[in-house]
Design a protein around this motif. Structure first.
Motif, PDB file in Angstrom:
ATOM      1  N   ASP A   2       4.673  46.814 -23.294  1.00 38.82           N
ATOM      2  CA  ASP A   2       3.388  47.135 -22.693  1.00 38.82           C
ATOM      3  C   ASP A   2       2.511  45.883 -22.653  1.00 38.82           C
ATOM      4  OD1 ASP A   2       1.222  48.516 -21.708  1.00 38.82           O
ATOM      5  OD2 ASP A   2       0.619  49.283 -23.669  1.00 38.82           O
ATOM      6  N   SER A   4      -0.781  45.534 -22.799  1.00 42.83           N
ATOM      7  CA  SER A   4      -1.835  45.476 -23.816  1.00 42.83           C
ATOM      8  C   SER A   4      -1.259  45.130 -25.191  1.00 42.83           C
ATOM      9  CB  SER A   4      -2.609  46.792 -23.880  1.00 42.83           C
ATOM     10  OG  SER A   4      -1.765  47.837 -24.274  1.00 42.83           O
ATOM     11  N   GLU A   6       1.447  43.333 -25.683  1.00 45.03           N
ATOM     12  CA  GLU A   6       1.811  41.921 -25.587  1.00 45.03           C
ATOM     13  C   GLU A   6       0.574  41.032 -25.750  1.00 45.03           C
ATOM     14  OE1 GLU A   6       3.743  39.015 -22.217  1.00 45.03           O
ATOM     15  OE2 GLU A   6       4.308  41.136 -22.224  1.00 45.03           O
TER      16      GLU A   6
END
Length: 61
Positions: A2, A4, A6
């Motif tokens: 995802d 966010s 990361e």
């Protein structure tokens, strides 16, 4: 992964690296924000004083 998640992971790694270099960026940002907030309050207070002073002068004239 995802985006966010990361992004969070990347920010946490950067913060850890900065802390290891003894650069506590979160404290600096917090201090700057606090100063900015205090400065804004002082400016508002000065504006109110000037407005009140102007109003009093106009009432006395």
């Amino acid at each position: 992964m995802d985006l966010s998640l990361e992004t969070r992971t990347h920010v946490q790694r950067m913060q850890k690296a900065l802390i290891q270099m003894n650069l506590h960026l979160h404290k600096v940002i917090s201090d700057l924000t606090g100063l900015t907030s205090k400065a804004r309050k002082l400016v508002r207070l000065k504006i109110w004083r000037q407005l009140l002073f102007g109003w009093l002068l106009s009432c006395l004239a």
